[in-house]
Design a protein around this motif. Sequence first.
Motif, PDB file in Angstrom:
ATOM      1  N   LEU A 175       0.808  -1.222   0.000  1.00 26.61           N
ATOM      2  CA  LEU A 175       0.000   0.000   0.000  1.00 26.61           C
ATOM      3  C   LEU A 175       0.841   1.273   0.000  1.00 26.61           C
ATOM      4  O   LEU A 175       0.593   2.174  -0.813  1.00 26.61           O
ATOM      5  CB  LEU A 175      -0.964  -0.001   1.188  1.00 26.61           C
ATOM      6  CG  LEU A 175      -1.841   1.243   1.304  1.00 26.61           C
ATOM      7  CD1 LEU A 175      -2.767   1.385   0.105  1.00 26.61           C
ATOM      8  CD2 LEU A 175      -2.643   1.219   2.602  1.00 26.61           C
ATOM      9  N   PRO A 176       1.836   1.444   0.881  1.00 30.03           N
ATOM     10  CA  PRO A 176       2.603   2.704   0.841  1.00 30.03           C
ATOM     11  C   PRO A 176       3.244   2.961  -0.517  1.00 30.03           C
ATOM     12  O   PRO A 176       3.268   4.115  -0.999  1.00 30.03           O
ATOM     13  CB  PRO A 176       3.656   2.501   1.932  1.00 30.03           C
ATOM     14  CG  PRO A 176       3.026   1.532   2.889  1.00 30.03           C
ATOM     15  CD  PRO A 176       2.267   0.586   2.008  1.00 30.03           C
ATOM     16  N   THR A 177       3.735   1.920  -1.161  1.00 33.23           N
ATOM     17  CA  THR A 177       4.317   2.079  -2.502  1.00 33.23           C
ATOM     18  C   THR A 177       3.249   2.498  -3.488  1.00 33.23           C
ATOM     19  O   THR A 177       3.462   3.423  -4.305  1.00 33.23           O
ATOM     20  CB  THR A 177       4.963   0.752  -2.953  1.00 33.23           C
ATOM     21  OG1 THR A 177       6.022   0.414  -2.052  1.00 33.23           O
ATOM     22  CG2 THR A 177       5.519   0.872  -4.365  1.00 33.23           C
ATOM     23  N   GLN A 178       2.079   1.878  -3.450  1.00 36.74           N
ATOM     24  CA  GLN A 178       1.006   2.212  -4.387  1.00 36.74           C
ATOM     25  C   GLN A 178       0.441   3.607  -4.140  1.00 36.74           C
ATOM     26  O   GLN A 178      -0.085   4.236  -5.063  1.00 36.74           O
ATOM     27  CB  GLN A 178      -0.091   1.152  -4.303  1.00 36.74           C
ATOM     28  CG  GLN A 178       0.352  -0.200  -4.840  1.00 36.74           C
ATOM     29  CD  GLN A 178      -0.700  -1.278  -4.675  1.00 36.74           C
ATOM     30  OE1 GLN A 178      -1.849  -1.005  -4.321  1.00 36.74           O
ATOM     31  NE2 GLN A 178      -0.310  -2.513  -4.927  1.00 36.74           N
ATOM     32  N   LEU A 179       0.570   4.081  -2.906  1.00 41.39           N
ATOM     33  CA  LEU A 179       0.127   5.448  -2.598  1.00 41.39           C
ATOM     34  C   LEU A 179       1.172   6.491  -2.992  1.00 41.39           C
ATOM     35  O   LEU A 179       0.918   7.693  -2.873  1.00 41.39           O
ATOM     36  CB  LEU A 179      -0.180   5.580  -1.104  1.00 41.39           C
ATOM     37  CG  LEU A 179      -1.404   4.817  -0.581  1.00 41.39           C
ATOM     38  CD1 LEU A 179      -1.479   4.920   0.944  1.00 41.39           C
ATOM     39  CD2 LEU A 179      -2.695   5.332  -1.210  1.00 41.39           C
ATOM     40  N   GLY A 180       2.340   6.031  -3.433  1.00 43.56           N
ATOM     41  CA  GLY A 180       3.393   6.964  -3.843  1.00 43.56           C
ATOM     42  C   GLY A 180       4.188   7.530  -2.697  1.00 43.56           C
ATOM     43  O   GLY A 180       4.854   8.557  -2.850  1.00 43.56           O
ATOM     44  N   LEU A 181       4.144   6.882  -1.535  1.00 51.44           N
ATOM     45  CA  LEU A 181       4.912   7.370  -0.402  1.00 51.44           C
ATOM     46  C   LEU A 181       6.380   7.008  -0.565  1.00 51.44           C
ATOM     47  O   LEU A 181       6.738   6.080  -1.288  1.00 51.44           O
ATOM     48  CB  LEU A 181       4.376   6.785   0.902  1.00 51.44           C
ATOM     49  CG  LEU A 181       2.884   7.013   1.186  1.00 51.44           C
ATOM     50  CD1 LEU A 181       2.532   6.520   2.581  1.00 51.44           C
ATOM     51  CD2 LEU A 181       2.516   8.474   1.016  1.00 51.44           C
ATOM     52  N   GLY A 182       7.238   7.754   0.119  1.00 51.91           N
ATOM     53  CA  GLY A 182       8.669   7.512  -0.006  1.00 51.91           C
ATOM     54  C   GLY A 182       9.445   8.242   1.069  1.00 51.91           C
ATOM     55  O   GLY A 182       8.897   8.585   2.132  1.00 51.91           O
ATOM     56  N   THR A 236       3.833  -6.593   9.097  1.00 53.86           N
ATOM     57  CA  THR A 236       3.810  -6.178   7.699  1.00 53.86           C
ATOM     58  C   THR A 236       3.529  -4.688   7.547  1.00 53.86           C
ATOM     59  O   THR A 236       3.843  -4.105   6.502  1.00 53.86           O
ATOM     60  CB  THR A 236       2.806  -7.034   6.904  1.00 53.86           C
ATOM     61  OG1 THR A 236       3.032  -8.415   7.203  1.00 53.86           O
ATOM     62  CG2 THR A 236       2.977  -6.851   5.412  1.00 53.86           C
ATOM     63  N   TYR A 237       2.958  -4.032   8.560  1.00 54.37           N
ATOM     64  CA  TYR A 237       2.813  -2.575   8.474  1.00 54.37           C
ATOM     65  C   TYR A 237       4.191  -1.921   8.330  1.00 54.37           C
ATOM     66  O   TYR A 237       4.388  -1.028   7.496  1.00 54.37           O
ATOM     67  CB  TYR A 237       2.129  -2.008   9.721  1.00 54.37           C
ATOM     68  CG  TYR A 237       0.765  -2.567  10.033  1.00 54.37           C
ATOM     69  CD1 TYR A 237      -0.201  -2.727   9.048  1.00 54.37           C
ATOM     70  CD2 TYR A 237       0.432  -2.938  11.335  1.00 54.37           C
ATOM     71  CE1 TYR A 237      -1.450  -3.233   9.342  1.00 54.37           C
ATOM     72  CE2 TYR A 237      -0.815  -3.446  11.641  1.00 54.37           C
ATOM     73  CZ  TYR A 237      -1.752  -3.595  10.643  1.00 54.37           C
ATOM     74  OH  TYR A 237      -2.989  -4.102  10.947  1.00 54.37           O
ATOM     75  N   GLU A 238       5.139  -2.356   9.148  1.00 56.42           N
ATOM     76  CA  GLU A 238       6.503  -1.825   9.058  1.00 56.42           C
ATOM     77  C   GLU A 238       7.150  -2.215   7.739  1.00 56.42           C
ATOM     78  O   GLU A 238       7.835  -1.400   7.097  1.00 56.42           O
ATOM     79  CB  GLU A 238       7.354  -2.343  10.218  1.00 56.42           C
ATOM     80  CG  GLU A 238       8.805  -1.883  10.141  1.00 56.42           C
ATOM     81  CD  GLU A 238       9.694  -2.487  11.223  1.00 56.42           C
ATOM     82  OE1 GLU A 238      10.918  -2.248  11.183  1.00 56.42           O
ATOM     83  OE2 GLU A 238       9.159  -3.198  12.099  1.00 56.42           O
ATOM     84  N   ALA A 246       6.127   0.042   4.902  1.00 54.08           N
ATOM     85  CA  ALA A 246       6.804   1.335   4.933  1.00 54.08           C
ATOM     86  C   ALA A 246       8.223   1.209   4.390  1.00 54.08           C
ATOM     87  O   ALA A 246       8.682   2.046   3.592  1.00 54.08           O
ATOM     88  CB  ALA A 246       6.822   1.877   6.359  1.00 54.08           C
ATOM     89  N   ARG A 247       8.917   0.180   4.810  1.00 56.59           N
ATOM     90  CA  ARG A 247      10.317   0.006   4.393  1.00 56.59           C
ATOM     91  C   ARG A 247      10.431  -0.292   2.902  1.00 56.59           C
ATOM     92  O   ARG A 247      11.372   0.164   2.238  1.00 56.59           O
ATOM     93  CB  ARG A 247      10.974  -1.096   5.218  1.00 56.59           C
ATOM     94  CG  ARG A 247      11.131  -0.720   6.697  1.00 56.59           C
ATOM     95  CD  ARG A 247      11.955  -1.722   7.479  1.00 56.59           C
ATOM     96  NE  ARG A 247      12.084  -1.334   8.862  1.00 56.59           N
ATOM     97  CZ  ARG A 247      12.960  -0.435   9.314  1.00 56.59           C
ATOM     98  NH1 ARG A 247      13.776   0.166   8.461  1.00 56.59           N
ATOM     99  NH2 ARG A 247      13.014  -0.144  10.596  1.00 56.59           N
ATOM    100  N   LEU A 248       9.509  -1.060   2.354  1.00 55.75           N
ATOM    101  CA  LEU A 248       9.528  -1.313   0.916  1.00 55.75           C
ATOM    102  C   LEU A 248       9.404  -0.019   0.121  1.00 55.75           C
ATOM    103  O   LEU A 248       9.980   0.110  -0.968  1.00 55.75           O
ATOM    104  CB  LEU A 248       8.406  -2.282   0.534  1.00 55.75           C
ATOM    105  CG  LEU A 248       8.615  -3.752   0.908  1.00 55.75           C
ATOM    106  CD1 LEU A 248       7.336  -4.544   0.683  1.00 55.75           C
ATOM    107  CD2 LEU A 248       9.762  -4.360   0.097  1.00 55.75           C
ATOM    108  N   ALA A 249       8.649   0.934   0.649  1.00 55.00           N
ATOM    109  CA  ALA A 249       8.443   2.215  -0.031  1.00 55.00           C
ATOM    110  C   ALA A 249       9.528   3.246   0.293  1.00 55.00           C
ATOM    111  O   ALA A 249       9.482   4.359  -0.209  1.00 55.00           O
ATOM    112  CB  ALA A 249       7.075   2.780   0.344  1.00 55.00           C
TER     113      ALA A 249
END
Length: 366
Positions: free
Chosen positions: A103-110, A124-126, A129-132
């Motif tokens: 989700l963070p990646t798909q939302l464009g977060l970084g 998996t919440y953490e 975030a780390r993947l993004a």
Amino acid sequence: MSAVTDRLPTFPWDKLEPYKATAAAHPDGIVDLSVGTPVDPVPELIQRALVAAADSPGYPTVWGTVALRDALTGWVERRLGARGVAHTNVLPVVGSKELVAWLPTQLGLGPGDQVAYPRLAYPTYEVGARLARAEPVAYDDPLADLDPARVKLLWLNSPSNPTGRVLAKDELIRIVAWAREHGVLVFSDECYLELGWEAEPVSVLHPDVCGGTFEGIVAVHSLSKRSNLAGYRAAFLAGDAGVLGDLLEIRKHGGMMTPAPVQAATVAALGDDTHVAEQRERYAARRAALRGALEAHGFRIEHSEASLYLWVTRDEPCWETVGYLAGLGILAAPGDFYGPAGDRFVRVAFTATDERVAAAVKRLGG
């Protein structure tokens, strides 16, 4: 590849293998209460729906069939009490873990963005975030602990994995109001909502919480637990049409499609409440047996008012408790898998068969 894996923590379950071997050496075999995976049969009406849709040679759509969207909107209104749910307010996903991780990646977060989640939480919440390359931040109280100028995604989890804690309606109202005031997107993981035992979980989509509008909020739901469909990877989102519309477009490009037979099975599952009630009765009996045995054995149980887990402590480091239980042939999950705050607890799942639960109760002296 290494640049990505270097951002991720060690996969926690690998550390449990030596204790699993100890528990498996018990003369009567292991009682594995570590992973909350369903063990009971998939209800026959769901299996029939899957088989009936087995001849599906074409590509499914990411948004799902009209029948699936009707089933999702109908269930959200009927079960969660939401009002005015349209097809644009729902989106099927390929299991909830996939959604949480990406989700963070798909939302464009970084970099520079924060993804916040409870102090004790599903790991998996953490990971998401780390993947993004975003910053993971844990909280006890989001209003007191977080900087709303930096938090872009706020995860709620009620009922909680691992603790079984349920957020009261007033608490949800307070958090949603704060998030909207500061433009923070709320995703509420409600995958255990139908498994309340000593509390009645409330969705963020309930009108009392959201005020009749889904702006800035999305609920995450799964059929893995309530319908024994972990192997089907059947889950969905409901809430803000703008957010879900963007995710739909992204997921179209990524080919993130729920298989057509699983879509048909989901329609059948959401249209039947009988199998859910029957499964609840199984879990309730297992929960009562394990809770009584653990407490009689000297364990203390905190929260655990909902979900499929007992949050248990002997007031010692969690790995000592894991080792002690492994010596009895019982495997539990160490609390520090879910954050440092869990380092004196273990999570005990009651998803084993009746026979294995009875074996655990006997070994605990029950």
